[in-house]
Design a protein around this motif. Structure first.
Motif, PDB file in Angstrom:
ATOM      1  N   LEU A  15      56.584 -57.599  16.157  1.00 49.05           N
ATOM      2  CA  LEU A  15      57.140 -56.556  17.027  1.00 49.05           C
ATOM      3  C   LEU A  15      56.283 -55.303  16.937  1.00 49.05           C
ATOM      4  N   ASP A  16      56.087 -54.648  18.066  1.00 47.88           N
ATOM      5  CA  ASP A  16      55.371 -53.377  18.113  1.00 47.88           C
ATOM      6  C   ASP A  16      56.334 -52.315  18.636  1.00 47.88           C
ATOM      7  N   PRO A  17      57.008 -51.597  17.719  1.00 48.87           N
ATOM      8  CA  PRO A  17      58.007 -50.607  18.142  1.00 48.87           C
ATOM      9  C   PRO A  17      57.441 -49.442  18.948  1.00 48.87           C
ATOM     10  N   THR A  18      56.128 -49.235  18.911  1.00 50.94           N
ATOM     11  CA  THR A  18      55.555 -48.099  19.646  1.00 50.94           C
ATOM     12  C   THR A  18      55.663 -48.271  21.160  1.00 50.94           C
ATOM     13  N   ILE A  21      59.499 -47.353  23.719  1.00 50.66           N
ATOM     14  CA  ILE A  21      59.898 -46.132  24.410  1.00 50.66           C
ATOM     15  C   ILE A  21      60.005 -46.367  25.916  1.00 50.66           C
ATOM     16  N   PHE A  22      59.266 -47.367  26.416  1.00 49.74           N
ATOM     17  CA  PHE A  22      59.283 -47.687  27.844  1.00 49.74           C
ATOM     18  C   PHE A  22      60.234 -48.836  28.173  1.00 49.74           C
ATOM     19  N   ASP A  23      60.967 -49.331  27.200  1.00 51.02           N
ATOM     20  CA  ASP A  23      61.853 -50.480  27.367  1.00 51.02           C
ATOM     21  C   ASP A  23      63.239 -50.004  27.793  1.00 51.02           C
ATOM     22  N   ASP A  24      63.761 -50.586  28.845  1.00 46.22           N
ATOM     23  CA  ASP A  24      65.070 -50.179  29.372  1.00 46.22           C
ATOM     24  C   ASP A  24      66.227 -50.524  28.436  1.00 46.22           C
ATOM     25  N   GLY A  60      59.860 -39.040  31.393  1.00 50.23           N
ATOM     26  CA  GLY A  60      58.828 -38.940  30.369  1.00 50.23           C
ATOM     27  C   GLY A  60      59.086 -37.789  29.420  1.00 50.23           C
ATOM     28  N   GLU A  61      59.518 -36.654  29.947  1.00 51.05           N
ATOM     29  CA  GLU A  61      59.838 -35.505  29.103  1.00 51.05           C
ATOM     30  C   GLU A  61      61.049 -35.796  28.226  1.00 51.05           C
ATOM     31  N   GLU A  62      62.025 -36.520  28.775  1.00 46.25           N
ATOM     32  CA  GLU A  62      63.210 -36.883  27.999  1.00 46.25           C
ATOM     33  C   GLU A  62      62.823 -37.804  26.836  1.00 46.25           C
ATOM     34  N   PHE A  63      61.929 -38.751  27.085  1.00 46.55           N
ATOM     35  CA  PHE A  63      61.472 -39.666  26.046  1.00 46.55           C
ATOM     36  C   PHE A  63      60.850 -38.906  24.880  1.00 46.55           C
ATOM     37  N   LEU A  64      60.227 -37.779  25.169  1.00 42.01           N
ATOM     38  CA  LEU A  64      59.502 -37.025  24.153  1.00 42.01           C
ATOM     39  C   LEU A  64      60.372 -36.071  23.347  1.00 42.01           C
ATOM     40  N   LYS A  65      61.671 -36.039  23.641  1.00 46.30           N
ATOM     41  CA  LYS A  65      62.528 -35.139  22.863  1.00 46.30           C
ATOM     42  C   LYS A  65      63.743 -35.826  22.236  1.00 46.30           C
ATOM     43  N   ASN A  66      64.013 -37.081  22.596  1.00 43.42           N
ATOM     44  CA  ASN A  66      65.189 -37.770  22.072  1.00 43.42           C
ATOM     45  C   ASN A  66      64.822 -38.791  21.000  1.00 43.42           C
ATOM     46  N   SER A  67      65.836 -39.210  20.254  1.00 43.87           N
ATOM     47  CA  SER A  67      65.692 -40.283  19.263  1.00 43.87           C
ATOM     48  C   SER A  67      66.333 -41.534  19.838  1.00 43.87           C
ATOM     49  N   PHE A 111      67.349 -50.955  15.444  1.00 39.89           N
ATOM     50  CA  PHE A 111      66.189 -50.343  14.809  1.00 39.89           C
ATOM     51  C   PHE A 111      65.958 -48.983  15.446  1.00 39.89           C
ATOM     52  N   LEU A 112      65.944 -47.942  14.621  1.00 40.26           N
ATOM     53  CA  LEU A 112      65.493 -46.637  15.091  1.00 40.26           C
ATOM     54  C   LEU A 112      63.972 -46.699  15.115  1.00 40.26           C
ATOM     55  N   PHE A 113      63.371 -46.347  16.248  1.00 36.69           N
ATOM     56  CA  PHE A 113      61.924 -46.418  16.365  1.00 36.69           C
ATOM     57  C   PHE A 113      61.316 -45.102  16.826  1.00 36.69           C
ATOM     58  N   SER A 114      62.159 -44.162  17.243  1.00 37.63           N
ATOM     59  CA  SER A 114      61.678 -42.882  17.758  1.00 37.63           C
ATOM     60  C   SER A 114      62.605 -41.778  17.285  1.00 37.63           C
ATOM     61  N   ASN A 115      62.043 -40.790  16.609  1.00 38.49           N
ATOM     62  CA  ASN A 115      62.824 -39.651  16.149  1.00 38.49           C
ATOM     63  C   ASN A 115      62.280 -38.400  16.835  1.00 38.49           C
ATOM     64  N   ASN A 116      63.101 -37.795  17.663  1.00 44.03           N
ATOM     65  CA  ASN A 116      62.675 -36.628  18.450  1.00 44.03           C
ATOM     66  C   ASN A 116      61.406 -36.926  19.234  1.00 44.03           C
ATOM     67  N   GLY A 117      61.362 -38.126  19.822  1.00 44.77           N
ATOM     68  CA  GLY A 117      60.253 -38.510  20.686  1.00 44.77           C
ATOM     69  C   GLY A 117      58.993 -38.948  19.976  1.00 44.77           C
ATOM     70  N   LYS A 118      59.047 -39.054  18.656  1.00 46.10           N
ATOM     71  CA  LYS A 118      57.846 -39.427  17.910  1.00 46.10           C
ATOM     72  C   LYS A 118      58.069 -40.710  17.113  1.00 46.10           C
ATOM     73  N   PRO A 119      57.013 -41.540  16.969  1.00 42.60           N
ATOM     74  CA  PRO A 119      57.136 -42.743  16.140  1.00 42.60           C
ATOM     75  C   PRO A 119      57.416 -42.352  14.688  1.00 42.60           C
ATOM     76  N   LEU A 120      58.004 -43.263  13.949  1.00 39.31           N
ATOM     77  CA  LEU A 120      58.359 -43.016  12.548  1.00 39.31           C
ATOM     78  C   LEU A 120      57.170 -43.337  11.654  1.00 39.31           C
TER      79      LEU A 120
END
Length: 149
Positions: A15-18, A21-24, A60-67, A111-120
């Protein structure tokens, strides 16, 4: 930044969690544990991966600020675990330490993979949360492998 699914499975999966972010199928972290049972069923049912679609600037902006968390059911289903699967080891880091959980908890977990829009990057690549949020304050971190037993 990858996670392996192996053990008592027909198909080991990487799996590539990065890219999630684009997965529905992703769910905002703060909404994951508030979902009603019928809505959780919708998220945890086997689904085809989303088709590439255009993402608006606002999305895209929303993706960069949410977990975000990703339901695990589809990925585990694709690995085709054997009927003997009863538990799963969530292997953390290079030292081989692990936490054992029930197989049912794995397929129903997130699996949490994004915290505040950033990879862990520091304590990832992913964190495991039980579906009911019981470990919301203390998720399993540093997960590099899932070994289904």
């Amino acid at each position: 930044m990858i996670v392996m699914i192996k053990g008592k499975v027909k198909y080991p999966i990487t799996l590539d969690p990065t890219v999630w972010i684009f997965d529905d199928r992703k769910i905002k972290l703060e909404e994951a544990f508030e979902l009603k049972e019928d809505k959780q069923e919708e998220y945890s049912g086997f689904q085809k991966p989303p088709v590439n679609r255009s993402i608006s600037k606002m999305e895209g902006e929303e993706f960069l600020k949410n977990s975000y968390v990703m339901p695990l059911n589809d990925f585990i289903h694709n690995a085709e675990p054997t009927s003997e699967a009863k538990t799963a080891k969530l292997v953390s880091g290079s030292d081989g330490s692990y936490e054992t959980i029930a197989y049912e908890d794995l397929i129903n977990g997130y699996f949490l993979f994004s915290n505040n829009g950033k990879p862990l990057k520091e304590d990832g690549p992913v964190h495991f949360y039980y579906r009911d949020g019981s470990n919301q304050d203390n998720p399993v971190k540093y997960i590099k492998e899932i070994v289904i037993d």
